[in-house]
Design a protein around this motif. Structure first.
Motif, short mmCIF file in Angstrom:
data_model
loop_
_atom_site.label_atom_id
_atom_site.label_comp_id
_atom_site.label_asym_id
_atom_site.label_seq_id
_atom_site.Cartn_x
_atom_site.Cartn_y
_atom_site.Cartn_z
N THR A 61 0.87 -1.18 0.00
CA THR A 61 0.00 0.00 0.00
C THR A 61 0.90 1.23 0.00
O THR A 61 1.69 1.42 0.92
CB THR A 61 -0.94 0.03 1.22
OG1 THR A 61 -1.63 1.29 1.23
CG2 THR A 61 -0.22 -0.17 2.52
N TYR A 62 0.84 2.01 -1.04
CA TYR A 62 1.72 3.15 -1.18
C TYR A 62 1.03 4.37 -0.57
O TYR A 62 0.54 5.26 -1.28
CB TYR A 62 2.07 3.37 -2.64
CG TYR A 62 2.76 2.16 -3.25
CD1 TYR A 62 4.12 1.96 -3.07
CD2 TYR A 62 2.05 1.21 -3.97
CE1 TYR A 62 4.77 0.86 -3.60
CE2 TYR A 62 2.67 0.10 -4.51
CZ TYR A 62 4.03 -0.07 -4.32
OH TYR A 62 4.66 -1.18 -4.84
N THR A 63 1.03 4.39 0.74
CA THR A 63 0.38 5.50 1.45
C THR A 63 1.08 5.73 2.77
O THR A 63 1.76 4.84 3.30
CB THR A 63 -1.11 5.19 1.67
OG1 THR A 63 -1.77 6.35 2.18
CG2 THR A 63 -1.30 4.06 2.67
N GLU A 78 -2.76 7.89 6.69
CA GLU A 78 -3.86 7.72 5.73
C GLU A 78 -4.06 6.26 5.32
O GLU A 78 -4.75 5.98 4.35
CB GLU A 78 -3.60 8.58 4.48
CG GLU A 78 -3.73 10.07 4.72
CD GLU A 78 -5.14 10.50 5.09
OE1 GLU A 78 -6.11 9.87 4.62
OE2 GLU A 78 -5.27 11.49 5.85
N THR A 79 -3.44 5.34 6.06
CA THR A 79 -3.58 3.93 5.73
C THR A 79 -5.03 3.48 5.90
O THR A 79 -5.67 3.77 6.92
CB THR A 79 -2.68 3.07 6.63
OG1 THR A 79 -1.31 3.44 6.38
CG2 THR A 79 -2.84 1.59 6.35
N ASP A 80 -5.53 2.79 4.91
CA ASP A 80 -6.90 2.29 4.95
C ASP A 80 -7.03 1.22 6.04
O ASP A 80 -6.27 0.25 6.07
CB ASP A 80 -7.27 1.68 3.59
CG ASP A 80 -8.68 1.14 3.57
OD1 ASP A 80 -9.63 1.93 3.52
OD2 ASP A 80 -8.82 -0.11 3.62
N ARG A 81 -7.99 1.40 6.93
CA ARG A 81 -8.14 0.50 8.07
C ARG A 81 -8.44 -0.93 7.63
O ARG A 81 -7.89 -1.89 8.18
CB ARG A 81 -9.26 1.01 8.99
CG ARG A 81 -9.44 0.19 10.25
CD ARG A 81 -10.48 0.81 11.16
NE ARG A 81 -10.07 2.12 11.63
CZ ARG A 81 -10.81 2.89 12.43
NH1 ARG A 81 -12.00 2.47 12.83
NH2 ARG A 81 -10.37 4.06 12.82
N ASN A 82 -9.29 -1.08 6.64
CA ASN A 82 -9.63 -2.43 6.17
C ASN A 82 -8.43 -3.14 5.56
O ASN A 82 -8.22 -4.34 5.76
CB ASN A 82 -10.77 -2.36 5.14
CG ASN A 82 -12.07 -1.93 5.77
OD1 ASN A 82 -12.33 -2.20 6.95
ND2 ASN A 82 -12.91 -1.25 5.00
N LEU A 120 -6.15 -4.20 8.43
CA LEU A 120 -6.65 -5.37 9.15
C LEU A 120 -6.44 -6.64 8.34
O LEU A 120 -6.10 -7.70 8.88
CB LEU A 120 -8.14 -5.18 9.46
CG LEU A 120 -8.47 -4.17 10.57
CD1 LEU A 120 -9.96 -3.94 10.64
CD2 LEU A 120 -7.93 -4.65 11.92
N LYS A 121 -6.63 -6.54 7.04
CA LYS A 121 -6.42 -7.69 6.16
C LYS A 121 -4.96 -8.14 6.23
O LYS A 121 -4.66 -9.35 6.32
CB LYS A 121 -6.79 -7.31 4.73
CG LYS A 121 -6.61 -8.43 3.72
CD LYS A 121 -6.97 -7.94 2.33
CE LYS A 121 -6.70 -9.02 1.28
NZ LYS A 121 -7.00 -8.52 -0.10
N SER A 122 -4.04 -7.17 6.21
CA SER A 122 -2.62 -7.50 6.28
C SER A 122 -2.25 -8.08 7.63
O SER A 122 -1.46 -9.02 7.72
CB SER A 122 -1.78 -6.24 6.00
OG SER A 122 -2.08 -5.70 4.73
N MET A 123 -2.84 -7.53 8.70
CA MET A 123 -2.55 -8.01 10.05
C MET A 123 -3.02 -9.45 10.24
O MET A 123 -2.36 -10.25 10.89
CB MET A 123 -3.19 -7.09 11.08
CG MET A 123 -2.51 -5.73 11.17
SD MET A 123 -3.35 -4.60 12.32
CE MET A 123 -2.89 -5.32 13.89
N ARG A 124 -4.18 -9.76 9.67
CA ARG A 124 -4.68 -11.14 9.79
C ARG A 124 -3.78 -12.12 9.05
O ARG A 124 -3.64 -13.27 9.45
CB ARG A 124 -6.11 -11.22 9.23
CG ARG A 124 -7.15 -10.50 10.07
CD ARG A 124 -8.57 -10.86 9.60
NE ARG A 124 -9.54 -9.97 10.18
CZ ARG A 124 -10.13 -8.97 9.53
NH1 ARG A 124 -9.84 -8.76 8.25
NH2 ARG A 124 -11.02 -8.19 10.12
#
Length: 614
Positions: A142-144, A148-152, A155-159
């Motif tokens: 994610t180039y951000t 401004e990181t998208d929460r969804n 969470l997907k990456s964390m899972r």
């Protein structure tokens, strides 16, 4: 004139934001004090030699790793040729020349030869950092910026990698030294890593946040080190090309003196010539200090906010020595970039990073020459009020840096053909970087990540990017901040943001080395190629003798034509055209008029530009 977006500052972050916004069809204006866009990334010429004025240790162009530059050029659909160095760089440390190989395991073996007692720990450290880096930064790119990181998406990456993410988040408010202490005990290796953090993020291991250091220690190995084929003229030049091809305006050699407000909301900017330009949204890519101390009237901010801005600690100021030497004084096995450590115990003025980019790019100077640019810290005052004292100090500093290079390259002084010094005052004058601090606010605990300028500000139409923001210094990070600012504006306007897509077409071409002049402009027809070569002969003089500062912007036209920005070059000509007889006068006054190759054939370039843009 009214614009959709005004971008204040034409460094890499501002140009990235403007390029992406113009690509989505918005009317954009970029305003910069310099006559060359790029901020710290760009060139100047002395005779036939091309010097990189600053940023030239470039990452983020590779197929792997956090490749923000590659993503941006692919998103812009703009081709760029890059040279990949065999080594990231070398560090001359206590008489040893440590090679930073792209391959992490190979580098760990190299470092283990210097610190044999820490061999197992070195391999374990780099293995752990590499796994965490891949899981957090690479697997789901994610180039951000963090704010401004998208929460969804997060969470997907964390899972996907919960352990790595947990470890990564525990480093947010720890120092790099605490991270290193988990692996190492030898005090010497801490001094070594101190040199790395000082080079990458201008902070010691005590100051540098572990979360940044953990990424920094492996990111460059994964992605590799690069240089634009033909010089760094091409990196900002290609971004400017996208802006102008999509209808954007480059307002150069003008400084924004104030942010204009209407109904307590930013509505435009006041320029140094008295003009006011209006825009629905504004993106600021300058320093935090200039924003709150110069551009924003105190009536629109709070004392608390202004005091916070003043409290931001800057990185140390720098001096830069630009030299040309006999080619044979540089050993054949020398790396393009070398960190010369004078004092292993602490950071002082004996520490210099030498850039010898003519090793891989032979277009920069003559066949029997090398360019050597040395940059290092300075801790003395550089007040210009006493002209004589200032220039005496410049000469002394020039001699000191030559002596440092002489130790690394015996015979350097006798092989010297040219030398010129830029002081912190020089850097401030050309880039508006306060005090000549090339990397903005220091990336240290207490003013890192969310304790810096964020992308969003107190106003819903005013956004920030650049090295004063969350990501800090470095070309991939400021590029990411510009990308983030552009996406925030696009989302606000209901337009499609730029996000990573699998199988994006690649526009970054890796070319062979050494890169030579005959390979410039490959892909163009012979007539156009000839015109571009002729335009590139221009010296891009700071004070052009050809026009005597009046009439057509010949310097800007030639600079644009050199990188293939024909639309921008023709637009510049159309704004201030000259009569045929005046073009003859321009050529007669060209600095190359008495050169063996004759003056730049300005009239021929203009004629060809008209043909290619017709």
């Amino acid at each position: 004139m009214d614009y959709d977006v005004i971008v204040i500052g034409g460094g890499l972050s501002g140009l990235t934001a403007a390029g992406l916004l113009s690509k989505r069809g918005l009317s954009v204006a970029v305003i910069d004090k310099s006559y060359n866009p790029g901020g710290s990334c760009g060139v100047f010429k002395r005779g036939s030699v091309t010097f990189d004025q600053g940023s030239a240790m470039l990452y983020g162009f590779g197929e792997h790793g956090f490749n923000a530059h590659r993503f941006v050029f692919n998103a812009l659909e703009e081709p760029i040729d890059m040279i990949r160095h065999d080594l990231l760089y070398t560090v001359n440390y206590k008489g040893k020349n440590i090679k930073f190989w792209p391959d992490v395991e190979k580098f760990a073996d190299e470092l283990s030869q210097v610190f044999p007692g820490e061999r197992e720990n070195i391999h374990r450290f780099y293995h752990d950092m590499l796994v965490m880096y891949r899981h957090v930064m690479v697997d789901t790119p994610t180039y951000t910026t963090a704010d401004e990181t998208d929460r969804n998406h997060a969470l997907k990456s964390m899972r996907k990698h919960p352990v790595s993410y947990f470890r990564f988040l525990t480093l947010l408010n720890k120092s790099a030294r605490k991270l290193l202490s988990r692996y190492f005990t030898d005090p010497e290796i801490f001094n070594f890593f101190d040199k790395l953090t000082s080079t990458y993020c201008y902070a010691t291991v005590e100051e540098a946040p572990a979360v940044l250091a953990a990424v920094m220690f492996v990111d460059n190995h994964v992605g590799g080190s690069y240089y634009p084929a033909g010089s760094t003229l091409f990196l900002p030049g290609k971004l400017e090309k996208v802006i102008e091809e999509n209808g954007g305006d480059m307002i150069l050699e003008h400084e924004v003196t104030a942010i204009v407000f209407e109904k307590d909301k930013p509505s435009g900017v006041l320029l140094d010539d008295g003009r006011t330009l209006k825009a629905k949204d504004i993106v600021y890519s300058g320093t935090v200090w200039n924003l709150y101390d110069k551009l924003l009237d105190p009536s629109h901010t709070t004392k608390k906010r202004r005091d916070w801005a003043k409290s931001q600690v800057p990185t140390y100021p720098s001096v830069v020595l630009y030299t040309v030497v006999d080619r044979d004084i540089i050993p054949p096995d020398t790396a393009n970039i070398e960190l010369i450590v004078g004092n292993p115990e602490k950071l002082d003025e004996s520490e210099v990073t030498a850039y010898i980019l003519s090793i891989d790019d032979r277009t920069l100077c003559a066949e029997d020459e090398h360019t050597v640019t040395a940059i290092g810290p300075t801790f003395q005052s550089w007040d210009r009020s006493d002209h004589t004292t200032y220039h005496e100090k410049k000469e002394l500093e020039k001699e000191r840096l030559i002596a440092v290079l002489e130790k690394r390259f015996p015979g350097f002084r006798n092989a010297l053909r040219f030398a010129e010094l830029a002081t912190p005052e020089t850097i401030r004058r050309y880039t508006l970087k306060n005090g000549g601090a090339v990397a903005g606010p220091k990336q240290m605990l207490g003013q890192h990540m969310f304790k810096r300028l964020l992308t969003r500000t107190e106003w819903d139409n005013f956004f920030c990017c650049g090295e004063s923001t969350v990501m800090g210094t470095g070309t991939p990070t400021v590029t990411t901040s510009g990308l983030t600012a552009a996406n925030v504006v696009l989302k606000k306007l209901g337009k499609e943001p730029f996000v990573f897509q699998k199988n994006m077409k690649n526009y970054v071409r890796i070319v062979g080395k050494p890169f030579t002049e005959d390979r410039l402009f490959e892909g163009y027809d012979e007539k156009t190629k000839s015109m571009m070569h002729e335009a590139m002969r221009c010296r891009y003089c700071e004070h052009p003798g050809c026009t005597r500062g009046k009439g057509a912007d010949i310097r800007g036209i030639m600079r644009r034509a050199s990188v293939g920005n024909f639309i921008g070059a023709w637009k510049s000509w159309s704004l201030q055209p000259a009569e045929p007889e005046e073009l003859i006068n321009y050529e007669s006054r060209c600095i190359l008029a008495h050169d063996q190759g004759g003056p730049v054939r300005i009239k021929d370039v203009i004629t060809q530009l008209e043909e290619v843009t017709r």
